[in-house]
Design a protein around this motif. Structure first.
Motif, short mmCIF file in Angstrom:
data_model
loop_
_atom_site.label_atom_id
_atom_site.label_comp_id
_atom_site.label_asym_id
_atom_site.label_seq_id
_atom_site.Cartn_x
_atom_site.Cartn_y
_atom_site.Cartn_z
N ASN A 159 0.81 -1.22 0.00
CA ASN A 159 0.00 0.00 0.00
C ASN A 159 0.84 1.26 0.00
OD1 ASN A 159 -1.84 -2.20 1.13
ND2 ASN A 159 -3.28 -0.52 0.82
N ARG A 160 2.09 1.16 -0.38
CA ARG A 160 2.95 2.35 -0.50
C ARG A 160 3.21 2.74 -1.95
NH1 ARG A 160 5.05 -0.63 3.84
NH2 ARG A 160 4.85 0.48 5.83
N VAL A 161 2.67 1.98 -2.88
CA VAL A 161 2.78 2.29 -4.31
C VAL A 161 1.37 2.28 -4.90
CG1 VAL A 161 3.61 1.49 -6.55
CG2 VAL A 161 5.12 1.37 -4.56
N ILE A 162 1.03 3.34 -5.59
CA ILE A 162 -0.30 3.45 -6.21
C ILE A 162 -0.21 2.99 -7.66
CG2 ILE A 162 -1.88 5.16 -7.18
CD1 ILE A 162 -2.00 6.53 -4.56
N VAL A 163 -1.20 2.22 -8.08
CA VAL A 163 -1.35 1.82 -9.48
C VAL A 163 -2.57 2.55 -10.03
CG1 VAL A 163 -1.81 -0.08 -11.05
CG2 VAL A 163 -0.29 -0.43 -9.10
N VAL A 164 -2.37 3.27 -11.13
CA VAL A 164 -3.44 4.04 -11.77
C VAL A 164 -3.68 3.46 -13.15
CG1 VAL A 164 -4.13 6.31 -12.61
CG2 VAL A 164 -2.81 6.12 -10.50
N GLU A 165 -4.93 3.21 -13.47
CA GLU A 165 -5.30 2.70 -14.79
C GLU A 165 -6.32 3.62 -15.42
OE1 GLU A 165 -6.55 -1.46 -17.01
OE2 GLU A 165 -7.11 -1.18 -14.91
N ASN A 166 -5.94 4.25 -16.52
CA ASN A 166 -6.81 5.19 -17.24
C ASN A 166 -7.39 6.25 -16.31
OD1 ASN A 166 -6.52 3.89 -19.77
ND2 ASN A 166 -8.01 2.34 -19.15
N GLY A 167 -6.52 6.81 -15.48
CA GLY A 167 -6.90 7.93 -14.64
C GLY A 167 -7.57 7.58 -13.34
N MET A 168 -7.79 6.28 -13.05
CA MET A 168 -8.45 5.88 -11.81
C MET A 168 -7.53 4.99 -10.99
SD MET A 168 -12.21 4.13 -11.19
CE MET A 168 -11.86 2.54 -11.93
N LYS A 169 -7.43 5.27 -9.71
CA LYS A 169 -6.61 4.47 -8.81
C LYS A 169 -7.17 3.06 -8.70
CE LYS A 169 -5.41 4.20 -3.89
NZ LYS A 169 -5.65 4.80 -2.56
N HIS A 170 -6.29 2.08 -8.91
CA HIS A 170 -6.69 0.67 -8.82
C HIS A 170 -6.75 0.26 -7.35
CE1 HIS A 170 -6.96 -3.56 -10.10
NE2 HIS A 170 -6.13 -3.82 -9.11
N GLU A 171 -7.90 -0.24 -6.93
CA GLU A 171 -8.10 -0.66 -5.54
C GLU A 171 -8.53 -2.11 -5.50
OE1 GLU A 171 -7.76 0.09 -2.51
OE2 GLU A 171 -7.11 2.15 -2.56
N ALA A 172 -7.78 -2.92 -4.75
CA ALA A 172 -8.13 -4.33 -4.57
C ALA A 172 -7.69 -4.73 -3.16
CB ALA A 172 -7.47 -5.19 -5.64
N GLN A 173 -7.25 -5.95 -2.98
CA GLN A 173 -6.74 -6.41 -1.69
C GLN A 173 -5.21 -6.37 -1.74
OE1 GLN A 173 -8.90 -6.96 0.72
NE2 GLN A 173 -10.74 -6.92 -0.54
N GLN A 174 -4.65 -5.18 -2.04
CA GLN A 174 -3.21 -5.09 -2.27
C GLN A 174 -2.38 -5.25 -1.01
OE1 GLN A 174 -5.50 -2.67 -3.02
NE2 GLN A 174 -4.61 -0.63 -2.94
N TRP A 175 -3.01 -5.36 0.15
CA TRP A 175 -2.26 -5.58 1.39
C TRP A 175 -1.69 -6.99 1.46
CZ3 TRP A 175 -4.37 -9.70 3.86
CH2 TRP A 175 -5.72 -9.99 3.60
N GLY A 176 -2.22 -7.95 0.70
CA GLY A 176 -1.80 -9.34 0.81
C GLY A 176 -0.60 -9.65 -0.07
N SER A 177 0.40 -10.31 0.49
CA SER A 177 1.59 -10.64 -0.30
C SER A 177 1.29 -11.68 -1.38
CB SER A 177 2.70 -11.16 0.62
OG SER A 177 2.25 -12.28 1.37
#
Length: 806
Positions: free
Chosen positions: A172-190
């Motif tokens: 959760n220290r790197v943001i992924v943006v796709e077509n102008g929108m922040k990608h949100e999922a369960q990115q806390w899990g390794s």
């Protein structure tokens, strides 16, 4: 807030009155060095969305341009790109002369005119890569394709899933943006990969360093900004058929796209299907703690998977108005390495798993990610506009495994519960987001202002527990200005305010456990999580300076970033089956604050280019998992207990590159990266941070010729020698990782079958089948080496045509 919105609208109206609305035309002709016309050349003006192609006599015309300064670009296969700056204040004509390609195989810093301009204006290090780069370096996932960039890595979950790491920071220290929108999922899990279709990505901007100013909380390490195709010439249609294959996991991939545009309306459709088997490693067994697990034919059993993706976009492009809508659905099903899930490697049914290397049995995960996104821009000149974005995404992740009782769980699963016995964990996350941006430019002054808001609702289910259900709200606003001083200097600064609130729900075990005191023994449903309601706020800021001379360019940026704790860090209380750990959150955690100074220097002269980008980063309260001597006995087989804690952390490092053009067709180069981290306080004082990448360097050489044969153009051959140092600077429970060297080769080009172009790229990764370990790999903890020799082939068959005007 109402006053802030009124101010933005008033400023927009004021600029609109100043600028006027008279439309002009830019026309001209594209020719080669011998004044011969170049039909089908692509001509575009930036900013804006005006793109066209030259006709059979080389002529072109761009309409509906307003008084402003534009960047004019022209490109044609086999010729150098053309770039010029024009100020449009009346109808203009021009002649564009293109020269045959001057070979440049610089792979790390892509030499595209837009990329060069972006680097000169951006005060933080930025790499921009194109779709051709992604094809030529295709890995098992998008992030594995990007990790060739210095300072960029990936935390790999097998051969088909990974998540980004920038300068040693990830999750959760790197943001992924796709077509102008922040990608949100369960990115806390390794063990949770990135739900992105790499075939649908046209280009990627990787910005290293703190970007909380523009993107809000969690952009503390950097941003991966991915874009689909943006420009479509008027009255055209086209698309491509992409075919890929990989030998390490018998990967087969097919992606088909189709687009079309009338004068102002366009639509784009893409469908992708992937199928892959268990991937192979150059060893016949792995050591899982004290147990040796043999591997059948070198296959990491149960790591096969499937993926089906669909993308659809449509919109309207007009001089004063532009609106684009994106819909996508990513569905994946892939297995977890059967011998590494939990602590039952002895109970794995090897006969069942080894019967086929293309099926997925328990344990596996089933993930579906749906997105809908709209970006609308109202402009009164090309660089003066208001942009809005509205989006919704839903991530559903189900993890399945055979029911095995632990602790006081009943030996027979009761049929009175609302979930299946084999549903280990389930997460259902809905995210609503919106933002508005105002961009104003007058002479050499640029001003941006923006606000954004996001609401998350994450539900849980299943027999296992690690984080509670939660709701989260984030709101922020920023002001950012840029001043161009003369023709060589750019000064920029900005400030941002963020507010966030997170509310976790309480959770009780679905089975009773005994509580014993001096007089009575009773059974209760133990409470694993309490209700938490935390609010966070912070001010972020940034200031930077760029100096661009004839041969040298310098940049410097200093800033403060902010990240609010996530639900797992605040309220985790359960077994992480994939990491063999029991993790416990801390509801009293403070938000992370980071201060960072970035500098950079680049030199370009004749055949030589070189650069260095050092940085210094200081966290006042970095959040991390600390292992203890405790072991859990109720919910697993004695997993080690980890607690979330905070400490002061100092980080510094650099990325470097040198490229030299030996001959017109031959280039050699060197890139390197180094990151050092140290905890300055807390129980792990003196230790580094988890997943800290070791120093590494890449020696590369390439050959490119414009025409190899009558039917082969832009042919290339590349050779990479990657040298990675040992990583002995670790934090328990990590083990030291020995250094390694890997050799990769690649070749490809543009083939012509009649009039049909076919783009082909071939790679042989790990040519010598070297057994080595990646310190940032998910499976490194149980001593699983990286994949062995892997042959990757990608074929792209583009097609296009004209739509008759009516």
């Amino acid at each position: 807030m109402n006053k802030f919105l009124m101010t933005i609208l008033c400023m927009g109206m004021f600029y609109s009155l100043l600028s006027g609305q008279t439309a002009y035309t830019l026309s001209g002709r594209v020719v080669d060095e011998n004044e011969r016309p170049l039909p089908g050349a692509t001509i575009a003006v930036l900013p804006g969305s005006k793109v066209t192609q030259s006709n059979p006599e080389g002529y072109f015309q761009l309409n509906d341009l307003y008084e402003n300064s534009y960047t004019l670009t022209a490109s044609f296969m086999g010729y150098d790109s053309y770039t010029d700056t024009l100020y449009i204040e009346n109808d203009r004509t021009c002649t564009i002369q293109l020269r045959q390609t001057s070979v440049n195989l610089q792979e790390v810093v892509v030499t595209h005119d837009y990329a060069d301009e972006k680097k000169k204006e951006e005060a933080l290090p930025v790499d921009i890569v194109t779709k051709r780069f992604l094809w030529q370096n295709m890995g098992g996932s998008l992030m594995q394709s990007l990790q060739i960039l210095p300072g960029v890595g990936s935390l790999d979950i097998g051969a088909g899933q990974s998540k980004p790491i920038i300068r040693g920071l990830g999750f959760n220290r790197v943001i992924v943006v796709e077509n102008g929108m922040k990608h949100e999922a369960q990115q806390w899990g390794s063990d949770h990969g990135l739900e992105v279709d790499q075939y649908a990505v046209e280009n990627v901007e990787v910005i290293k360093g703190p970007l909380s100013l523009l993107y809000g909380s969690e952009a503390i390490g950097g941003v991966i900004d991915m874009k689909s195709r943006t420009y479509y010439p008027e009255n055209t249609f086209g698309g491509s058929v992409d075919l890929s294959g990989k030998t390490s996991n018998q990967f087969l991939g097919t992606s088909v796209s189709l687009y079309g545009r009338r004068k102002s309306f366009f639509a784009d459709l893409r469908a992708t299907v992937l199928d892959y088997g268990d991937y192979t490693v150059p060893t016949d067994s792995v050591n899982i703690y004290s147990y040796r697990a043999p591997l059948y034919k070198h296959h990491l059993r149960n790591t096969a998977g499937k993926e089906q993706n669909i993308h659809f976009s449509f919109g309207v492009i007009r001089p004063e108005f532009e609106s684009r809508s994106y819909l996508s659905n990513i569905h994946t099903k892939n297995g977890f390495f059967a011998n590494a899930h939990g602590l039952e490697p002895l109970n794995v049914d090897t006969e069942m798993h080894d019967a086929s290397n293309r099926d997925s049995h328990y344990p596996y995960q089933d993930v579906n990610h749906f997105k809908i996104n709209n970006i609308t821009r109202y402009r009164w000149t090309a660089e003066n506009y208001v942009e809005t974005q509205l989006g919704f995404q839903r991530n559903i992740r189900d993890e399945w495994s055979q029911y095995i009782s632990h602790g006081y769980m009943p030996s027979q699963f009761p049929d009175t519960l609302g979930f299946a016995s084999d549903l280990e964990r389930a997460f259902d996350k809905s995210v609503y987001s919106g933002r508005m941006k105002l961009a104003l430019k007058k002479d050499k002054k640029t001003f941006n202002a923006g606000i954004n808001a996001e609401y998350q609702d994450n539900k849980i289910d299943g027999r296992g527990f690690i984080i509670p259900a939660f709701k989260q709200i984030a709101v922020g606003g920023y002001l950012f200005g840029k001043l161009t001083i003369g023709a060589k200097s750019v000064l920029q600064a900005g400030i941002r305010y963020d507010f966030g609130r997170i509310m976790t729900e309480e959770y009780f075990d679905w089975f009773p456990s005994p509580l014993t005191n001096e007089t009575v023994s009773e059974y209760r449903h133990l409470q694993r999580a309490h209700h938490i309601d935390r609010r966070f706020s912070s001010i972020s800021w940034s200031a930077g300076y760029n100096l661009n001379l004839e041969r040298w360019s310098f940049k410097s940026n200093i800033g403060k970033s902010f990240r609010m704790p996530i639900a797992k860090e605040l309220a985790a209380n359960g077994v992480n089956y994939h990491q063999f750990s029991y993790e416990v959150g801390n509801p009293d955690l403070s938000p992370e604050m980071a201060y960072q100074w970035d500098v950079g220097a680049d030199y370009v002269y004749n055949r030589l280019s070189a650069g260095i980008s050092p940085f210094v980063n200081y966290f006042t309260n970095y959040i991390y998992l600390n292992p203890t001597s405790e072991h859990d006995r109720l919910y697993g087989n004695g997993n080690q207990v980890f607690y979330y804690m905070q400490s002061r952390v100092l980080r510094y490092g650099a990325e470097m590159h040198v490229e030299y053009q030996i001959l017109p067709q031959i280039q050699i180069g060197w890139t390197g990266e180094y990151v050092y981290s140290e905890q300055l306080s807390g129980v792990k004082k003196g230790f580094t941070l988890p997943f800290s990448p070791p120093p590494s360097m890449r020696l590369h050489a390439g050959y490119l010729t414009k025409k190899l044969a009558r039917s082969i153009e832009n042919a290339y051959v590349s050779l990479d020698h990657i040298i990675t140092a040992p990583q002995n600077n670790i934090v328990p429970p990590e083990d030291p990782t020995p250094g390694h060297q890997v050799l990769n080769i690649g070749a490809g080009g543009d083939l012509k079958w009649g009039k049909q172009p076919i783009q082909v790229s071939l790679q042989i990764q790990n040519l010598l089948n070297t057994k080595y370990f990646n310190h940032t790999s998910y499976y490194k903890l149980i001593h699983v080496p990286e994949p062995g020799r892997n042959i990757v082939i990608h074929i792209s068959i583009p097609f296009s045509g004209k739509i008759k005007s009516t």
